[in-house]
Design a protein around this motif. Structure first.
Motif, short mmCIF file in Angstrom:
data_model
loop_
_atom_site.label_atom_id
_atom_site.label_comp_id
_atom_site.label_asym_id
_atom_site.label_seq_id
_atom_site.Cartn_x
_atom_site.Cartn_y
_atom_site.Cartn_z
N ALA A 91 -5.34 5.23 2.70
CA ALA A 91 -4.97 6.52 3.26
C ALA A 91 -5.91 6.90 4.41
O ALA A 91 -5.45 7.32 5.48
CB ALA A 91 -4.99 7.60 2.17
N ARG B 103 -4.80 8.75 -4.37
CA ARG B 103 -4.05 7.66 -4.99
C ARG B 103 -4.49 6.30 -4.48
O ARG B 103 -4.57 5.35 -5.23
CB ARG B 103 -2.55 7.84 -4.70
CG ARG B 103 -1.88 8.56 -5.85
CD ARG B 103 -0.42 8.23 -5.87
NE ARG B 103 0.36 9.45 -5.84
CZ ARG B 103 1.65 9.49 -5.59
NH1 ARG B 103 2.31 8.38 -5.30
NH2 ARG B 103 2.29 10.64 -5.59
N THR C 228 -4.34 15.09 -3.67
CA THR C 228 -3.85 14.16 -4.69
C THR C 228 -3.27 12.91 -4.04
O THR C 228 -3.46 11.81 -4.53
CB THR C 228 -2.77 14.83 -5.60
OG1 THR C 228 -2.24 15.95 -4.91
CG2 THR C 228 -3.35 15.27 -6.90
N ALA C 229 -2.59 13.10 -2.90
CA ALA C 229 -2.04 11.96 -2.18
C ALA C 229 -3.17 11.06 -1.67
O ALA C 229 -3.11 9.84 -1.77
CB ALA C 229 -1.18 12.43 -1.02
N SER D 7 3.88 12.58 2.97
CA SER D 7 3.83 12.35 1.53
C SER D 7 2.76 11.32 1.19
O SER D 7 2.21 10.64 2.07
CB SER D 7 5.19 11.86 1.03
OG SER D 7 5.36 10.51 1.41
N ALA D 8 2.50 11.21 -0.11
CA ALA D 8 1.50 10.25 -0.59
C ALA D 8 1.82 8.83 -0.12
O ALA D 8 0.94 8.10 0.31
CB ALA D 8 1.46 10.29 -2.12
N ARG D 9 3.09 8.47 -0.19
CA ARG D 9 3.48 7.12 0.21
C ARG D 9 3.35 6.94 1.73
O ARG D 9 2.90 5.90 2.20
CB ARG D 9 4.91 6.86 -0.24
CG ARG D 9 5.44 5.48 0.09
CD ARG D 9 4.88 4.40 -0.82
NE ARG D 9 5.56 4.39 -2.09
CZ ARG D 9 6.72 3.76 -2.32
NH1 ARG D 9 7.29 3.08 -1.35
NH2 ARG D 9 7.27 3.82 -3.50
#
Ligand code: C2E
Ligand code: MG
Ligand code: MG
Ligand code: MG
Length: 291
Positions: free
Chosen positions: A163, A158, A154-155, A120-122
């Motif tokens: 990332a 952010r 999109t992740a 996930s993004a987080r």
């Protein structure tokens, strides 16, 4: 779906929520309560969906997909509860739990099969989560080369720098990185060549619309771009023989979709790999998800 598309019915100074909005708000509250009180180790499961080679029809990998059967409110789709779990700060433990379950499944599958795991993004900006994934890999003695971590554009966008830093740690170990749902997000082609990624997964909205000549051109162009950039390319959401044949004719070599198999529990997958469904069985020549 948007939670805030209030169809306000203006009467004087009052705006009235529609019954469906009210229901969704209540559902979200219920979802949060259910997640907070869940016994996640027992309620979470991992299903596996084969990724097949279009040339041979053989499975070369599986994607791990989260399943949550809540004791309180029943089955909830991952796209929905992952987002809520991120907001409630529960995502780290959920990701770790799913990863450990996925590795246990991988251990009983043929060595030629690779595992794709969604982050996930987080997750991709949380060093401690990445630490845990790496130590679980070592603990289970799984070669990192068998792993692909799927992330979305999109992740990535952010918090781009953090990332990239975390993704590189996984990639330096020998794991692959795939850009998931490609084509639905940012898609600035100029940075694509500079991202530390190994493959892309073209979103199923493109595969769904292959009967549109314009979409066909884009799908062909994406493959051409991948070949130039030496990126692997997986087509997602293949549901019909027509889509399969078109993709194969364009030169696509890897795909995933209900036409081949739905996500399955590991026992069912083992049967599928060796049983009659196994016109898509595992071939020795077909190891890895190389481009
Ligand atoms: P995704 O990573 O793009 O996964 C593919 C989704 O497409 C899965 O939905 C899969 O069941 C579905 N699918 C596969 N073939 C077909 C097909 O032929 N037709 C159609 N209509 N659908 C197909 P699922 O399992 O509901 O997962 C939805 C999304 O939730 C995933 O999209 C991913 O973004 C997220 N997700 C799932 N599991 C996890 C997880 O363990 N961790 C994280 N962070 N996200 C997850
Ligand atoms: Mg995925
Ligand atoms: Mg996808
Ligand atoms: Mg998706």
């Amino acid at each position: 779906y948007a939670l805030y598309d209030v169809k306000a019915d203006r009467r004087g100074d009052f705006a009235f929520f529609t019954p469906s909005l009210e229901k969704r708000l209540r559902n979200e509250t219920e979802l949060e309560a259910a997640l907070l009180s869940a016994d996640l180790p027992s309620e979470l499961q991992v299903e596996l969906q084969p990724i097949v080679s279009l040339g041979s029809g053989n499975a070369c990998g599986v994607e791990a997909l989260a399943r949550w059967n809540s004791a309180a409110i029943g089955k909830i789709e991952p796209a929905r509860f992952i987002e809520t779990a991120e907001r409630l700060n529960l995502i780290g433990s959920i990701t770790t739990n799913l990863f450990v379950k996925s590795l246990a499944h991988l251990a009983v599958l043929p060595a030629g099969l690779d595992l794709s795991f969604n982050l996930s993004a987080r997750d991709i900006v949380t060093p401690s989560t990445i630490d845990t994934l790496i130590s679980e890999l070592h603990l289970h003695q799984i070669a990192p080369q068998r792993l692909t971590f799927e992330i979305t554009e999109t992740a990535l966008m952010r918090d781009f720098d953090s990332a990239i830093t975390q993704i590189k740690r996984l990639r330096d170990l020998g794991a692959s990185i795939a850009l998931d749902d490609f084509g639905t997000g940012f898609s600035s082609l100029s940075y694509l060549s500079r991202l530390p990624i190994d493959k892309i997964k073209i979103d199923r909205s493109f595969v769904n619309n292959l009967d549109d000549p314009g979409v066909r051109k884009i799908v062909a162009a994406i493959l051409g771009m991948c070949q130039t950039l030496e990126l692997g390319c997986v087509a997602e959401g293949v549901e019909t023989p027509e889509q399969f044949l078109m993709l194969r004719a364009m030169g696509y070599s890897l795909a995933q979709g209900y036409l081949f198999a739905r996500p399955m529990q590991v026992e069912e997958l083992q049967g599928w790999l060796h049983g009659p469904g196994g016109q898509y069985g595992v071939a020795d020549s077909d190891t890895g998800l190389e481009s």
